[in-house]
Design an enzyme around this catalytic site. Structure first.
Site, PDB file in Angstrom:
ATOM      1  N   HIS A 105      14.442  17.931 -37.515  1.00 18.96           N
ATOM      2  CA  HIS A 105      13.197  18.726 -38.148  1.00 18.96           C
ATOM      3  C   HIS A 105      13.537  18.621 -39.679  1.00 18.96           C
ATOM      4  O   HIS A 105      14.379  18.412 -40.352  1.00 18.96           O
ATOM      5  CB  HIS A 105      13.630  20.321 -38.007  1.00 18.96           C
ATOM      6  CG  HIS A 105      12.559  21.127 -37.921  1.00 18.96           C
ATOM      7  ND1 HIS A 105      12.097  21.514 -39.007  1.00 18.96           N
ATOM      8  CD2 HIS A 105      11.596  21.385 -37.075  1.00 18.96           C
ATOM      9  CE1 HIS A 105      10.821  22.085 -38.942  1.00 18.96           C
ATOM     10  NE2 HIS A 105      10.572  22.349 -37.548  1.00 18.96           N
TER      11      HIS A 105
ATOM     12  N   GLU B 124      12.887  20.550 -41.774  1.00 16.50           N
ATOM     13  CA  GLU B 124      13.666  21.566 -42.610  1.00 16.50           C
ATOM     14  C   GLU B 124      15.127  21.106 -42.449  1.00 16.50           C
ATOM     15  O   GLU B 124      15.780  21.240 -43.688  1.00 16.50           O
ATOM     16  CB  GLU B 124      13.575  22.951 -41.843  1.00 16.50           C
ATOM     17  CG  GLU B 124      12.231  23.568 -42.046  1.00 16.50           C
ATOM     18  CD  GLU B 124      11.714  24.365 -41.199  1.00 16.50           C
ATOM     19  OE1 GLU B 124      12.361  24.916 -40.374  1.00 16.50           O
ATOM     20  OE2 GLU B 124      10.457  24.573 -41.229  1.00 16.50           O
TER      21      GLU B 124
ATOM     22  N   GLU C  42       5.367  16.227 -37.129  1.00 17.07           N
ATOM     23  CA  GLU C  42       5.188  17.528 -37.718  1.00 17.07           C
ATOM     24  C   GLU C  42       4.931  17.228 -39.236  1.00 17.07           C
ATOM     25  O   GLU C  42       5.727  16.801 -40.001  1.00 17.07           O
ATOM     26  CB  GLU C  42       6.289  18.314 -37.396  1.00 17.07           C
ATOM     27  CG  GLU C  42       6.731  18.591 -36.101  1.00 17.07           C
ATOM     28  CD  GLU C  42       7.355  20.068 -35.992  1.00 17.07           C
ATOM     29  OE1 GLU C  42       7.078  21.111 -35.394  1.00 17.07           O
ATOM     30  OE2 GLU C  42       8.581  20.242 -36.852  1.00 17.07           O
TER      31      GLU C  42
ATOM     32  N   GLY D 295       4.157  26.113 -41.238  1.00 15.82           N
ATOM     33  CA  GLY D 295       4.189  27.143 -41.499  1.00 15.82           C
ATOM     34  C   GLY D 295       3.005  27.571 -42.627  1.00 15.82           C
ATOM     35  O   GLY D 295       3.182  28.626 -43.380  1.00 15.82           O
TER      36      GLY D 295
ATOM     37  N   SER E 215       1.493  24.370 -37.721  1.00 14.86           N
ATOM     38  CA  SER E 215       0.523  25.732 -37.410  1.00 14.86           C
ATOM     39  C   SER E 215      -0.515  25.562 -36.199  1.00 14.86           C
ATOM     40  O   SER E 215      -1.370  25.702 -36.222  1.00 14.86           O
ATOM     41  CB  SER E 215      -0.351  25.610 -38.794  1.00 14.86           C
ATOM     42  OG  SER E 215       0.363  25.886 -40.035  1.00 14.86           O
TER      43      SER E 215
ATOM     44  N   LYS F 218      13.278  28.632 -35.085  1.00 20.60           N
ATOM     45  CA  LYS F 218      14.200  28.644 -36.199  1.00 20.60           C
ATOM     46  C   LYS F 218      15.010  29.643 -36.347  1.00 20.60           C
ATOM     47  O   LYS F 218      15.757  29.915 -35.403  1.00 20.60           O
ATOM     48  CB  LYS F 218      13.006  28.620 -37.335  1.00 20.60           C
ATOM     49  CG  LYS F 218      11.836  27.442 -37.187  1.00 20.60           C
ATOM     50  CD  LYS F 218      10.894  27.312 -38.265  1.00 20.60           C
ATOM     51  CE  LYS F 218       9.992  26.081 -37.896  1.00 20.60           C
ATOM     52  NZ  LYS F 218       9.078  25.683 -38.952  1.00 20.60           N
TER      53      LYS F 218
ATOM     54  N   ASN G 175      10.060  26.485 -31.098  1.00 26.92           N
ATOM     55  CA  ASN G 175      11.156  26.487 -31.939  1.00 26.92           C
ATOM     56  C   ASN G 175      11.478  27.694 -32.907  1.00 26.92           C
ATOM     57  O   ASN G 175      10.468  28.083 -33.690  1.00 26.92           O
ATOM     58  CB  ASN G 175      11.023  25.007 -33.039  1.00 26.92           C
ATOM     59  CG  ASN G 175      11.900  25.166 -34.340  1.00 26.92           C
ATOM     60  OD1 ASN G 175      13.024  25.924 -34.072  1.00 26.92           O
ATOM     61  ND2 ASN G 175      11.856  24.198 -35.025  1.00 26.92           N
TER      62      ASN G 175
HETATM   63  P1  13P Z   1       4.708  26.373 -37.588  1.00 28.58           P
HETATM   64  O1  13P Z   1       4.156  26.374 -35.947  1.00 28.58           O
HETATM   65  O2  13P Z   1       5.279  27.674 -37.868  1.00 28.58           O
HETATM   66  O3  13P Z   1       3.873  25.849 -38.392  1.00 28.58           O
HETATM   67  O4  13P Z   1       6.262  25.430 -37.187  1.00 28.58           O
HETATM   68  C1  13P Z   1       6.098  24.432 -36.743  1.00 28.58           C
HETATM   69  C2  13P Z   1       7.335  23.514 -36.654  1.00 28.58           C
HETATM   70  O5  13P Z   1       8.054  23.535 -37.668  1.00 28.58           O
HETATM   71  C3  13P Z   1       7.762  23.722 -35.282  1.00 28.58           C
HETATM   72  O6  13P Z   1       9.039  22.868 -35.343  1.00 28.58           O
END
Ligand code: 13P
Length: 251
Positions: free
Chosen positions: A96, A98, A167, A173, A213, A11, A9
């Site tokens: 997601h 976010e 997640e 992150g 992560s 982002k 992803n």
């Molecule tokens: P990270 O791998 O940067 O922690 O992000 C995970 C994520 O949100 C994937 O959709």
């Protein structure tokens, strides 16, 4: 049986030229290699067509990071599922954290997005996960159950097309991963919730990915758990070698 999947992803990262270069690098690392999982890259809308042009579909599938819950019309700035599909994408990330947190996407909207994605032949990667407070107050199993149940008006046939991504928001992150045991516990819980509604066969066939992560250094341990079928990768998907390192955790 369910598939192992490693999905990136991206982002809101990379301008077009950088995105195409990254896709090219992922593609070249994969071409001619035997890997034990399906590989997907989910990229910004602006990159879909150009990235599709450089990917070998036998090695890497393409996905978007979102789509509208509306079919078409006066929704300035939105991108429909049919538009996503027309670029060559096969997958779409929905729900997601976010999107839930920063854009207020709720269960009703996410069900509508899931339905329209499926109607247009896209396969949703549907994200669920608790925030830190819910992990700490012990409500995480109920929170995630309710997020999965938001899709329970789908037919078993449609639900069977969905990939779930667990997640935990506190691990995204932050450099703080869930332990392999925490991931396994939640994945088994999710599979149980699916089994109660749709039966064991659908539950056993649903790929459930871990995200948060995930790195080449921890992927092997997490993916080794029986209910973890791969990962949804953020930061580490932005470097082709790191992404490849995670894919190779299945070798
Ligand atoms: P990270 O791998 O940067 O922690 O992000 C995970 C994520 O949100 C994937 O959709």
């Amino acid at each position: 049986m369910r598939k192992n999947i490693v999905a990136g992803n991206w982002k809101m990262n990379t301008v077009l030229e950088e995105g195409v270069e990254l896709a090219n690098n992922v593609n070249s690392l994969l071409e001619g290699k035997t890997v034990n999982c399906d590989v997907i890259v989910c990229v910004p809308f602006t990159h879909l067509t150009s990235v599709n042009a450089v990917l070998n579909p036998e090695c890497v599938a393409l996905g978007a990071e979102n789509c509208s819950e509306h079919a078409k019309g006066a929704y300035t700035g939105e991108v429909s599922a049919s538009m996503v599909k027309s670029t060559g994408a096969r997958y779409v990330i929905l729900g997601h954290s976010e999107r839930r947190q920063y854009f207020g996407e709720n269960n009703e909207q996410l069900l509508a997005k899931t339905k329209i994605a499926l109607e247009n032949g896209l396969l949703p990667i549907f994200c669920v996960g608790e925030v830190l407070e819910q992990r700490e107050d012990g409500s995480y199993n109920d929170v995630v159950k309710a997020q999965v149940e938001a899709l329970f008006s789908l037919s078993a046939e449609d639900f069977g097309k969905i990939v779930i991504a667990y997640e935990p928001v506190w691990a995204i992150g932050t450099g703080k991963t869930a332990t392999a045991e925490q991931a396994q516990e939640m994945h088994a819980h999710i599979r149980g919730v699916i089994a109660e509604k749709y039966g064991k066969e659908v539950a056993d066939n649903t790929s459930i990915l871990y995200g948060g992560s995930c790195k080449p250094g921890n992927a092997r341990e997490i993916f080794a758990k029986p209910d973890v079928d791969g990962g949804l990768i953020g930061g580490a998907a932005l470097k082709a070698e790191d992404f490849m390192g995670i894919i190779e955790a299945f070798n």
